[in-house]
Design an enzyme around this catalytic site. Structure first.
Site, PDB file in Angstrom:
ATOM      1  N   GLY A 129       0.759  -1.144   0.022  1.00 23.79           N
ATOM      2  CA  GLY A 129      -0.003  -0.100  -0.002  1.00 23.79           C
ATOM      3  C   GLY A 129       0.866   1.157   0.043  1.00 23.79           C
ATOM      4  O   GLY A 129       1.976   1.294  -0.233  1.00 23.79           O
ATOM      5  N   TYR A 130       0.124   2.422   0.188  1.00 21.65           N
ATOM      6  CA  TYR A 130       0.836   3.616   0.180  1.00 21.65           C
ATOM      7  C   TYR A 130       1.215   3.847  -1.256  1.00 21.65           C
ATOM      8  O   TYR A 130       2.420   4.089  -1.502  1.00 21.65           O
ATOM      9  CB  TYR A 130       1.909   3.972   1.253  1.00 21.65           C
ATOM     10  CG  TYR A 130       1.743   5.456   1.550  1.00 21.65           C
ATOM     11  CD1 TYR A 130       0.731   6.060   2.125  1.00 21.65           C
ATOM     12  CD2 TYR A 130       3.043   6.208   1.267  1.00 21.65           C
ATOM     13  CE1 TYR A 130       0.981   7.316   2.472  1.00 21.65           C
ATOM     14  CE2 TYR A 130       2.928   7.776   1.213  1.00 21.65           C
ATOM     15  CZ  TYR A 130       2.010   8.273   2.142  1.00 21.65           C
ATOM     16  OH  TYR A 130       1.894   9.475   2.314  1.00 21.65           O
ATOM     17  N   LEU A 131       0.398   3.503  -2.159  1.00 19.73           N
ATOM     18  CA  LEU A 131       0.899   3.518  -3.604  1.00 19.73           C
ATOM     19  C   LEU A 131       1.382   4.645  -4.218  1.00 19.73           C
ATOM     20  O   LEU A 131       1.099   5.758  -3.873  1.00 19.73           O
ATOM     21  CB  LEU A 131      -0.319   2.885  -4.477  1.00 19.73           C
ATOM     22  CG  LEU A 131      -1.037   1.592  -3.990  1.00 19.73           C
ATOM     23  CD1 LEU A 131      -2.247   1.367  -4.696  1.00 19.73           C
ATOM     24  CD2 LEU A 131       0.056   0.581  -3.859  1.00 19.73           C
ATOM     25  N   HIS A 132       2.503   4.451  -5.103  1.00 18.85           N
ATOM     26  CA  HIS A 132       3.052   5.364  -5.667  1.00 18.85           C
ATOM     27  C   HIS A 132       2.999   5.067  -7.446  1.00 18.85           C
ATOM     28  O   HIS A 132       2.642   3.696  -7.726  1.00 18.85           O
ATOM     29  CB  HIS A 132       4.350   5.787  -5.482  1.00 18.85           C
ATOM     30  CG  HIS A 132       5.177   4.699  -4.906  1.00 18.85           C
ATOM     31  ND1 HIS A 132       5.932   3.792  -6.265  1.00 18.85           N
ATOM     32  CD2 HIS A 132       5.746   4.153  -4.077  1.00 18.85           C
ATOM     33  CE1 HIS A 132       6.528   2.899  -5.649  1.00 18.85           C
ATOM     34  NE2 HIS A 132       6.706   2.906  -4.100  1.00 18.85           N
TER      35      HIS A 132
ATOM     36  N   HIS B  54       4.405   1.278  -8.122  1.00 17.22           N
ATOM     37  CA  HIS B  54       3.261   0.460  -8.129  1.00 17.22           C
ATOM     38  C   HIS B  54       2.449   0.165  -9.169  1.00 17.22           C
ATOM     39  O   HIS B  54       1.956  -0.739  -9.786  1.00 17.22           O
ATOM     40  CB  HIS B  54       2.572   0.413  -6.688  1.00 17.22           C
ATOM     41  CG  HIS B  54       3.137   0.302  -5.384  1.00 17.22           C
ATOM     42  ND1 HIS B  54       3.146   1.467  -4.636  1.00 17.22           N
ATOM     43  CD2 HIS B  54       3.904  -0.616  -4.657  1.00 17.22           C
ATOM     44  CE1 HIS B  54       3.912   1.236  -3.478  1.00 17.22           C
ATOM     45  NE2 HIS B  54       4.288  -0.140  -3.408  1.00 17.22           N
TER      46      HIS B  54
ATOM     47  N   GLY C 233       8.496  -5.773  -8.609  1.00 24.69           N
ATOM     48  CA  GLY C 233       9.492  -4.547  -9.183  1.00 24.69           C
ATOM     49  C   GLY C 233      10.906  -4.594  -9.045  1.00 24.69           C
ATOM     50  O   GLY C 233      11.385  -5.452  -8.101  1.00 24.69           O
TER      51      GLY C 233
ATOM     52  N   GLN D 139      14.359  -9.676  -3.920  1.00 25.76           N
ATOM     53  CA  GLN D 139      12.948 -10.152  -3.533  1.00 25.76           C
ATOM     54  C   GLN D 139      12.526 -11.076  -4.803  1.00 25.76           C
ATOM     55  O   GLN D 139      12.016 -11.982  -4.626  1.00 25.76           O
ATOM     56  CB  GLN D 139      12.216  -9.184  -3.054  1.00 25.76           C
ATOM     57  CG  GLN D 139      10.777  -9.424  -2.996  1.00 25.76           C
ATOM     58  CD  GLN D 139       9.807  -8.210  -2.607  1.00 25.76           C
ATOM     59  OE1 GLN D 139       9.818  -8.144  -1.377  1.00 25.76           O
ATOM     60  NE2 GLN D 139       9.121  -7.505  -3.469  1.00 25.76           N
TER      61      GLN D 139
HETATM   62  P1  AMP Z   1       6.111  -2.769  -1.648  1.00 28.47           P
HETATM   63  O1  AMP Z   1       4.724  -2.051  -1.486  1.00 28.47           O
HETATM   64  O2  AMP Z   1       7.137  -1.554  -1.239  1.00 28.47           O
HETATM   65  O3  AMP Z   1       6.061  -3.843  -0.710  1.00 28.47           O
HETATM   66  O4  AMP Z   1       6.269  -2.971  -3.094  1.00 28.47           O
HETATM   67  C1  AMP Z   1       5.242  -3.667  -4.110  1.00 28.47           C
HETATM   68  C2  AMP Z   1       5.944  -4.081  -5.202  1.00 28.47           C
HETATM   69  O5  AMP Z   1       6.160  -2.774  -5.834  1.00 28.47           O
HETATM   70  C3  AMP Z   1       7.196  -4.720  -5.158  1.00 28.47           C
HETATM   71  O6  AMP Z   1       7.143  -5.736  -6.212  1.00 28.47           O
HETATM   72  C4  AMP Z   1       8.096  -3.897  -5.360  1.00 28.47           C
HETATM   73  O7  AMP Z   1       9.345  -4.007  -6.129  1.00 28.47           O
HETATM   74  C5  AMP Z   1       7.261  -2.799  -6.222  1.00 28.47           C
HETATM   75  N1  AMP Z   1       7.809  -1.530  -6.397  1.00 28.47           N
HETATM   76  C6  AMP Z   1       8.164  -0.610  -5.292  1.00 28.47           C
HETATM   77  N2  AMP Z   1       8.828   0.457  -5.661  1.00 28.47           N
HETATM   78  C7  AMP Z   1       8.862   0.516  -7.011  1.00 28.47           C
HETATM   79  C8  AMP Z   1       9.391   1.240  -7.988  1.00 28.47           C
HETATM   80  N3  AMP Z   1      10.048   2.425  -7.574  1.00 28.47           N
HETATM   81  N4  AMP Z   1       9.452   0.944  -9.380  1.00 28.47           N
HETATM   82  C9  AMP Z   1       8.929  -0.344  -9.606  1.00 28.47           C
HETATM   83  N5  AMP Z   1       8.318  -1.027  -8.684  1.00 28.47           N
HETATM   84  C10 AMP Z   1       8.497  -0.851  -7.453  1.00 28.47           C
END
Ligand code: AMP
Length: 281
Positions: free
Chosen positions: A22-25, A28, A147, A153
């Site tokens: 969450g806290y999507l950007h 995501h 990502g 991971q």
């Molecule tokens: P998280 O919410 O941080 O657990 O990330 C969820 C998914 O989004 C994971 O597969 C991350 O690798 C991917 N992700 C996080 N940041 C980025 C980014 N800047 N660019 C691309 N994918 C991302």
């Protein structure tokens, strides 16, 4: 979720899963677009939002981790996500007064998970593999998108998927960055204005390593380049290097000589915030 996924499967729809905390950007959301491409207009894209307690260490930021489900929902709707799956912890990990009845089954990858992030965060990947296995079983996706930002991971999840025969195709999408190069991350929210400026050091170190590889006449020794880049990063008063590693992208095996095609990953504390980044040189 499983019942719905089975119905979709019977209807012949492909299911794409994007697991997040969450806290999507925009990072995501770029995974969501990849998922949509893979499953097509008739397919179903599921974004899971779950801040997984199991992947946080006791001293880590689980309770402070940023959350904004209302905003996440708006972003997902605008991006054409079909379902946001937000499982309550009580459903994910059965706990309770009676220890004998509590959750006690884990998925552990035993090779790749010991390196890099696994050194500083010894129980982190056990949490990740366990929760992703559970999400696969809940959502029954054909495709799951991760990502490249979290390179290790993604490699561990590829290994888990292969080793346990999950019928899921993993897709790894490129890292989205701010205009100055800082990788987008929910944790960037923790940075003060001053720290935010210094946080670009991770990207600059990657670029510097790329430049070195491009211009060096012979392969550089990993140890030397690590020391040089550590110094370069730590000139910034808020920055402290946790690790810098050079390795083979396919096996994560460390290399002693850095050359074109070597993968670099690094973790740096900027103030109290721990940031990671990586890239191919
Ligand atoms: P998280 O919410 O941080 O657990 O990330 C969820 C998914 O989004 C994971 O597969 C991350 O690798 C991917 N992700 C996080 N940041 C980025 C980014 N800047 N660019 C691309 N994918 C991302």
């Amino acid at each position: 979720m499983q019942r719905m996924a089975r119905i979709w499967q019977r209807e012949g729809r492909k299911i794409g899963l994007v697991p997040t905390m969450g806290y999507l950007h925009e990072g995501h959301m770029s995974l969501v677009h990849v998922a949509r491409k893979k499953v097509g207009a008739e397919g179903r894209v599921v974004v899971s939002i779950y801040v997984n307690p199991l992947q946080f260490g006791p001293q880590e930021d689980f309770s402070h981790y940023p959350r904004d489900l209302a905003r996440d929902t708006r972003l997902c709707r605008a991006a054409g996500v079909d379902v946001i799956f937000v499982p309550p912890t009580a459903d994910m990990y059965v706990s309770g007064a009676e220890e004998a009845k509590a959750h006690s089954t884990y998925v552990i990858e035993e090779t790749l998970a010991r390196r890099m992030e696994g050194v500083t965060r010894p129980t982190h990947f056990r949490g990740v593999t366990t929760v992703v296995a559970k999400l696969f079983l809940a959502v029954l996706p054909e495709v799951a998108v991760f990502g490249a930002k979290d390179f290790q991971q993604a490699a561990i999840l590829q290994r888990m998927t292969r080793d346990l025969n999950f019928p899921v195709r993993l897709v790894v999408a490129p890292t989205k960055r701010e205009p100055d190069g800082l990788a987008l991350s929910s944790r960037n929210k923790y940075l003060s204005a001053e720290e935010r400026v210094q946080a670009v050091a991770l990207w600059q170190a990657l670029q510097r390593a790329r430049q070195t590889v491009r211009t060096a006449k012979a392969p550089r020794l990993a140890q030397e380049l690590k020391a040089e880049l550590s110094q370069f990063i730590q000139i910034r008063p808020a920055a402290r290097v946790d690790y810098i590693e050079f390795f083979e992208p396919d096996t994560l095996a460390p290399v002693t000589e850095v050359k074109s095609g070597t993968q670099m990953a690094l973790a740096v504390y900027v103030g109290k915030t721990r940031l990671i980044d990586n890239g191919r040189l």
